[in-house]
Scaffold this active site. Structure first.
Site, PDB file in Angstrom:
ATOM      1  N   PHE B  18       2.253  23.774 -17.937  1.00 43.78           N
ATOM      2  CA  PHE B  18       2.772  25.230 -17.758  1.00 43.78           C
ATOM      3  C   PHE B  18       2.373  26.230 -18.783  1.00 43.78           C
ATOM      4  CE2 PHE B  18       6.047  28.413 -16.339  1.00 43.78           C
ATOM      5  CZ  PHE B  18       5.922  28.412 -15.151  1.00 43.78           C
ATOM      6  N   LYS B 115     -12.559  23.254 -16.130  1.00 43.49           N
ATOM      7  CA  LYS B 115     -13.992  23.294 -15.948  1.00 43.49           C
ATOM      8  C   LYS B 115     -14.548  22.021 -16.598  1.00 43.49           C
ATOM      9  CE  LYS B 115     -13.937  26.380 -19.915  1.00 43.49           C
ATOM     10  NZ  LYS B 115     -12.757  26.891 -19.819  1.00 43.49           N
ATOM     11  N   GLU B 139     -12.496  26.339  -7.500  1.00 41.66           N
ATOM     12  CA  GLU B 139     -12.681  27.894  -7.467  1.00 41.66           C
ATOM     13  C   GLU B 139     -12.664  28.313  -8.748  1.00 41.66           C
ATOM     14  OE1 GLU B 139     -14.887  30.438  -6.729  1.00 41.66           O
ATOM     15  OE2 GLU B 139     -14.619  30.108  -4.643  1.00 41.66           O
ATOM     16  N   VAL B 142     -14.660  28.464 -12.378  1.00 40.78           N
ATOM     17  CA  VAL B 142     -16.105  29.306 -12.791  1.00 40.78           C
ATOM     18  C   VAL B 142     -15.698  30.598 -12.171  1.00 40.78           C
ATOM     19  CG1 VAL B 142     -18.521  29.715 -12.158  1.00 40.78           C
ATOM     20  CG2 VAL B 142     -17.630  27.451 -12.181  1.00 40.78           C
ATOM     21  N   GLU B 200     -10.915  32.920 -29.168  1.00 42.39           N
ATOM     22  CA  GLU B 200      -9.946  32.185 -29.833  1.00 42.39           C
ATOM     23  C   GLU B 200      -9.970  32.683 -31.455  1.00 42.39           C
ATOM     24  OE1 GLU B 200      -9.367  28.138 -29.410  1.00 42.39           O
ATOM     25  OE2 GLU B 200     -10.160  28.258 -27.397  1.00 42.39           O
ATOM     26  N   ASP B 212     -18.717  26.704 -22.811  1.00 46.14           N
ATOM     27  CA  ASP B 212     -17.989  27.303 -21.920  1.00 46.14           C
ATOM     28  C   ASP B 212     -18.579  27.383 -20.507  1.00 46.14           C
ATOM     29  OD1 ASP B 212     -15.289  28.455 -20.721  1.00 46.14           O
ATOM     30  OD2 ASP B 212     -16.955  29.842 -20.359  1.00 46.14           O
ATOM     31  N   LYS B 216     -19.747  25.679 -16.889  1.00 43.29           N
ATOM     32  CA  LYS B 216     -19.805  26.415 -15.518  1.00 43.29           C
ATOM     33  C   LYS B 216     -21.197  26.478 -14.781  1.00 43.29           C
ATOM     34  CE  LYS B 216     -16.114  29.724 -17.397  1.00 43.29           C
ATOM     35  NZ  LYS B 216     -15.761  30.771 -18.118  1.00 43.29           N
ATOM     36  N   GLY B 313      -8.457  35.508 -17.406  1.00 41.95           N
ATOM     37  CA  GLY B 313      -7.422  36.137 -17.236  1.00 41.95           C
ATOM     38  C   GLY B 313      -6.340  35.406 -16.384  1.00 41.95           C
TER      39      GLY B 313
END
Lengths: 442, 442
Positions: B18, B115, B139, B142, B200, B212, B216, B313
């Protein structure tokens, strides 16, 4: 068309209409049959084709076509109980409506690329589909090969969509692109589009006057705003009054002219309009050139997204038609059937009249070049609550004549119309040459 | 979380983890509950949440959260037989893998934004899902809010995809955009990205070094090429060696530098690579600015298409997570279940080594400014079959020093590496400053 893999089920397909797009669909399914069987674990089996003009089929040398049952009577396809999916590709509202109605009523799925049919009578057909526990899919009716209806109905479905802006007609986008890049007049660019087969020679009006775009906007807006929008609800202006001068003036001010399909939902009211517009060159929609299409979506969770690609052509359109067939085929259960997306028009929203919408405008006026002219024009704008953002005065070729370029702030459209009507009648005004909306897309 | 509409079925959801994204998902489902019930005719009912750190939940003031059963033990969610869909949002491979495995094994559907998990162990999990007649959808793994996996698996599924090019990391795209627009160094732009929360603070390397993006790309390529690609298969270069000078030089030549994820399938061989590249400013991918993402797809029927939007986001990501939930919920049948898309990796293609791939290169070399230098460098390139397309010589700040900018024609990568290794050792060469690929995207 024999079953290659005995372990996987056949999905039987009937095609009605065998023109340009249908040939593309037939060819795609034939060539990609094994590939798709591995991917979706179903055999796509074209069982019957109906085409009024049988010569079209006799003249075709397409591989595999000879093995298919062909008829000039659509009922031969519609009444074949073994057929699971009807692919309707005759176009136009009649008799397509009757064929699709009959297919859905007898529990067959329907896939179509028919934008006129869906934009005019989509609501009725979706209701018939739902009553019969099947569905009608129409990804190919908007944006050719671009996936946009599927995403709106699934990945993006949790969003409230506030606005949708599309460049969804390749012909007009090609014409506007060539007018700018090659410095052509509208007529010259149209002629080029006709020579290349991008515009119809006999009657290019469906594209040029924005009907095609308006059909697509009706379809997109119905889905985006969960409320039925038909072709008649859409305000429409074409591009034939856009001049080379307008395009140059726009460029000088940092804008490019595009034919936009704009759907907006605000406070429960829908505004749907098709018109040329000046858009900022820096916005990504200004980069959509030639026959490419794009649909830009504003949603409360995604913020902004755009889908871009080929808006026409037999191969991209066939890709979307077969994409819809795949959606039905993948989890196909002949006994249970079921709705794939269904109709999401669960609301009945009001439409805002174009008079009451708010836009910025670009206005081009030829006037007498003498003192006091600008004051008289400004007085009319001011009295009608039209506020001017910028004004440029240029010389014209004629003696004692000047050209004024106005960009307004946001104004209520009816106020703008009223002021233009008054300005046209001023004795110092030669002609109001252009009135085009400006969309900042923010 | 009471059932509002007694006529429609509840789909029971359990959330594991969470944090930031899960809060977004929770909030979206709570706010859009009635809207979605009308749209998909199902109630999305969040029944349980597991979060290791219960303080996170206690500290939240989110509406409706108090009514949910919360536990610090994931098994409390996984073992609740009434739960239909597990939403895994803890991230990382372990223990996420075990949780997802357990969920799928017990016949629950899984939706994840993870991912790392999918790029490393997606194949195993899709196999478990298939054995249990359910599915795992991802979904959101990526491109945040951008629909791309769904379209690749459905609307575009009939295409053979030859190439996929993505800008799929918002942090690096933001840094490269700011370096260009604000004339910043890499370090300054990184600092700005960190201040705005786009990178970060403690450890920005997953973004900066391309991990990252590589995850993807592995996910997208597996789907596009129907053959499993994992993170380890992806060649990877980050952006920290891209200098302000490179960006300026590129602009001068009509290029913009972007961190690209490129997947290519040619003659049954897959090449997957993540690296910065000069792309033509006129290509639409060059218009993808700041934190926006885009995925460009080349297929044999669609020709070209692109999906564009917010790549990160909580709200865009939540939109995609809930989009996947909707795909499962819409035709949900607790007794029958079934695969939504399933795994399409029915082939086992070979990978092409980066050494054997072909690219154009931009190369920046500082040399002694005296006669014969260029001839010696050109000799090395020529002997290694590296053909030069253009060369510009500039002055540097240092005396008796010159800067050479080369753009090569297409060369085999290993030949380029070998020539650079030799050139670095030449006594007339001060330093090879930059080696960046050029992608024409044609």
């Amino acid at each position: 068309m024999k079953i290659e893999n005995k372990n996987i089920e056949d999905i039987n397909i009937g095609i009605i209409g065998f023109g340009y797009i249908a040939s593309g669909v037939f060819s795609l399914i034939q060539r990609q049959k094994d590939y798709l069987a591995k991917k979706i674990k179903k055999n796509l089996n074209i069982k019957r084709i109906a085409e009024k003009d049988l010569k079209k089929i006799e003249a075709s040398s397409m591989k595999g076509l000879k093995d298919i049952k062909v008829s000039s009577n659509a009922d031969d396809v519609l009444e074949d109980e073994s057929i699971d999916i009807i692919v309707e590709l005759i176009g136009g509202i009649n008799p397509a409506y009757d064929y699709v109605y009959k297919a859905l009523s007898s529990g067959k799925y329907v896939v179509t690329a028919n934008k006129d049919l869906i934009a005019n009578r989509g609501g009725e057909l979706l209701a018939v589909a739902e009553r019969n526990n099947v569905d009608i899919l129409f990804e190919a009716s908007v944006g050719g090969g671009i996936p946009i209806i599927g995403p709106l109905k699934s990945s993006l479905a949790s969003n409230n969509i506030s606005k949708i802006v599309g460049i969804v007609n390749g012909t007009t986008n090609y014409i506007l692109t060539r007018m700018e890049k090659d410095n052509l007049s509208f007529d010259e660019a149209l002629k080029k589009a006709q020579e290349l087969g991008y515009a119809e020679k006999a009657n290019p009006s469906s594209d040029i006057e924005g009907y095609d775009t308006a059909c697509k906007l009706a379809i997109l807006s119905s889905i985006a705003f969960n409320s039925r929008v038909t072709l008649n609800d859409v305000y429409r202006e074409g591009i034939k009054d856009v001049s080379s001068d307008d395009i140059k003036n726009a460029l000088d001010m940092g804008y490019r002219i595009k034919l936009l399909a704009i759907g907006i939902e605000e406070n429960g009211e829908i505004s749907v309009k098709v018109h040329p517009a000046l858009i900022p060159i820096s916005h990504i929609l200004a980069s959509i050139e030639n026959t490419f299409n794009a649909v830009y979506v504003y949603g409360n969770y995604i913020d902004e997204m755009m889908s871009y690609g080929r808006g026409a052509g037999d191969r991209p359109t066939a890709s979307s038609v077969v994409g819809d067939i795949i959606k039905i085929a993948r989890n196909f259960d002949r006994k249970k059937k079921g709705i794939i997306y269904g109709c999401s028009c669960f609301e009945d929203k009001k439409f805002k009249s174009i008079d009451d919408t708010i836009s910025k405008f670009y206005i081009l006026i030829d006037v007498a070049d003498k003192p006091g002219v600008l004051a008289r024009i400004a007085e009319v704008f001011g009295r009608n609550l039209v506020s001017i953002n910028s004004m440029i005065q240029k010389q014209t070729d004629k003696e004692k004549s000047a050209r004024l370029i106005f960009i307004t702030h946001e104004v209520v459209n009816k106020n703008l119309y009223k002021s233009i009507s008054e300005i046209s009648k001023l004795d110092v005004v030669d002609k109001v040459l252009s009135i085009i909306r400006v969309e900042d897309l923010s």
